[in-house]
Design a protein around this motif. Sequence first.
Motif, mmCIF file in Angstrom:
data_model
loop_
_atom_site.group_PDB
_atom_site.id
_atom_site.type_symbol
_atom_site.label_atom_id
_atom_site.label_comp_id
_atom_site.label_asym_id
_atom_site.label_seq_id
_atom_site.Cartn_x
_atom_site.Cartn_y
_atom_site.Cartn_z
ATOM 1 N N GLY A 1 7.141 10.415 -1.181
ATOM 2 C CA GLY A 1 6.875 10.098 -0.040
ATOM 3 C C GLY A 1 8.143 9.268 0.403
ATOM 4 O O GLY A 1 8.465 9.446 1.671
ATOM 5 N N THR B 1 -0.536 8.975 -7.675
ATOM 6 C CA THR B 1 -0.320 8.578 -6.439
ATOM 7 C C THR B 1 0.971 8.043 -6.444
ATOM 8 O O THR B 1 1.606 7.910 -5.149
ATOM 9 C CB THR B 1 -1.483 7.302 -6.191
ATOM 10 N N HIS C 1 3.078 10.877 -5.614
ATOM 11 C CA HIS C 1 2.863 11.572 -4.036
ATOM 12 C C HIS C 1 3.597 10.598 -3.266
ATOM 13 O O HIS C 1 4.226 11.047 -2.348
ATOM 14 C CB HIS C 1 1.313 11.839 -4.088
ATOM 15 N N TYR C 2 2.952 9.321 -3.089
ATOM 16 C CA TYR C 2 3.239 8.375 -2.059
ATOM 17 C C TYR C 2 4.491 7.800 -2.250
ATOM 18 O O TYR C 2 5.376 7.640 -1.233
ATOM 19 C CB TYR C 2 2.134 7.546 -1.674
ATOM 20 N N ASP D 1 -1.202 16.594 5.991
ATOM 21 C CA ASP D 1 -1.381 15.750 4.845
ATOM 22 C C ASP D 1 0.112 16.264 3.940
ATOM 23 O O ASP D 1 -0.038 15.967 2.575
ATOM 24 C CB ASP D 1 -2.372 15.772 4.167
ATOM 25 N N ARG E 1 0.779 -1.164 -0.041
ATOM 26 C CA ARG E 1 0.091 0.166 -0.083
ATOM 27 C C ARG E 1 0.860 1.325 0.079
ATOM 28 O O ARG E 1 1.334 1.492 0.838
ATOM 29 C CB ARG E 1 -0.790 0.047 1.236
ATOM 30 N N ARG E 2 0.983 2.011 -1.246
ATOM 31 C CA ARG E 2 1.985 2.897 -1.324
ATOM 32 C C ARG E 2 1.779 4.084 -0.480
ATOM 33 O O ARG E 2 2.774 4.776 -0.063
ATOM 34 C CB ARG E 2 2.111 3.447 -2.853
ATOM 35 N N GLU E 3 0.497 4.405 0.176
ATOM 36 C CA GLU E 3 0.382 5.398 1.027
ATOM 37 C C GLU E 3 0.994 5.217 2.295
ATOM 38 O O GLU E 3 1.182 6.161 3.100
ATOM 39 C CB GLU E 3 -1.071 5.582 1.346
ATOM 40 N N GLN E 4 1.686 4.097 2.713
ATOM 41 C CA GLN E 4 2.295 3.847 3.912
ATOM 42 C C GLN E 4 3.591 3.992 3.810
ATOM 43 O O GLN E 4 4.368 3.855 4.423
ATOM 44 C CB GLN E 4 2.205 2.442 4.198
#
Length: 607
Positions: free
Chosen positions: A463, A455, A458-459, A527, A408-411
């Motif tokens: 990130g 995404t 971003h992530y 964010d 899960r790339r947002e992690q």
Amino acid sequence: MLKRLSAPLFAFALVSVLSLTYAQAETVQQWHTLELSFDGPQSSETDEVNPFTEYRLLVTFTHQKSETTVRGFYAADGNAAESSADSGNVWKVRFTPEHTGKWSYTASLRKGEYIAIDDSPSAGTNIDLKNSKGSFTVIPSDKSGRDFRAHGRIVSNDGYFQFKGSGKHWIKGGAGSPENLLGYVGFDGTFRQAAEARKGEAATTEELHVFEPHIQDWKAGDPTWQGGKGKGIIGGMNYLAGKGMNSFYFLTLNILGDGKDVWPYTDYEERERFDCSKLDQWEILFQHMQAKGLLLHVVTQETENETLLDEGNTGLHRKLYYRELIARFGHHLALVWNLGEENGPVHWSPVGQSSEQQKAMATYLDASDPYNHPIIIHTHSTIADKDHLLPALLGHQPLDGLSFQIDRREQTHGEVIKWQNKSREAGKKWLITFDEQGKWYRGALPDSVDPRHDTLRHYALWGALLAGSAGVEWYFGAHYEHNDLTLEDWRSRDTLWDQTRHATTFFENYLPYWEMTPSNDLTLRTDDYCFAKEGEIYTIYTPDSTMTDLDLGSSEQVYSVAWYNPITGGELQAGSVEEVEGPGIKNLGHAPEVIDQDWIILVRKKK
């Protein structure tokens, strides 16, 4: 597969071998590879007395500042990349000197049972070599630009890559697919072993890689072998380098794995004999990659075969494998050893190496590699699996870091920070590179499917980098065209390469990133990402163009404020606020254009 040597090729090979064997090296450039050839006993890849196990060539290179002992290798006729020879009497050594000035060398060839993995100086019996001693002078390199010979060897230092020669730091941005890059039609003895694909892997075809779309990218003067082979893969490296990429992740052993088309041995079932011509052809590719500024991210096994050699232990076959890789390719300046893809047992792959076996691999590689290349290990994808497997490796000094996978790339941002903190607390800060982005079936999608890569940018990209990652490589999901096993055209992600280059260029041009740390508590938004050397410089990733507040603490300095477009790159731009003065919380204004996209804010102390 049989290798046949025609009369004309044999004559050419013989001349080449003689010239290499008897030519005396006089002048070598710093950081350039010196290759020496020695006449030894006549042998072959299939000889009853196995030249890969029963002989050991060691060459000691001496300078007033250092002494380095390097292992050599059996090289058949000395020209196997061109001749496809599997027999001959030539042994070689490859060495890259790091100091200018006068050097000397002494070579020793010894014979004995499995002496190839015996470290005892007196093991076996000595075999006399002509020209076993010599000297040469090293002068400064004449290379410049992306060529690694202009900069020196890349090592790991406190969580980042750094050139040993110049001391300059280096950040990675490159390709992670196809992982079976070396499953290429132009390499001798290469074929795809038929087998059922496992659930969760990319589907392969019966065809090896050709990279036909990149034949157009091959340029006159670029290397080929055997009358023009290699143009597709060489052209592909030209294309990636031209897009500003500087690394490539690839497997050297996928027996039992996903592609089943890459191995260094003479056959799919062989473990003690190596294919001289195939490996010399790999070397032609690797030399070109280094000249083009592409780091070799060498992944030595994958999850399906991590117990193939010695049941996971560092025994006879694993030692032979590592020693051969080091002897043939360790001389390259920009190279990372990856102990294995998705390494360690998990519920969907319960047969895996234990933490003790992982540490033994790292220890052996570290002790055997005279060049101190970074050693990392590829993780599993979930937080739970990493939390279960990685703590046992913390503080193990021979292991330099992690090749990170996240489903899960947002992690990404939080997980990179977490493991950097854990490793620092354990006594050795890990170098963490983000090399596989989930989900496994999506990864980095083609531009035709995901034109903006929002995404990922971003992530995964910003990130990771603003969490302190040492770089990013892109994995191509299994369920899309040009995937992790079948990619033929890297132009399928042309936009993604541009966005990656914009990020690495920003880091190289504007940030002392090796002195900065994640500092998300300095901004009021929850964010965004903040990366800072407090009181000196701050970089903030904001997911939109609206206002951001930064806490300058007690500093009374004046700071400039500029904005950078992560989609288009280019020069820094002025926003609605061009400077702020501390102390306390200051509003940084809004972006040059109030549009639906992310931005990078650069806040620097004015002199």
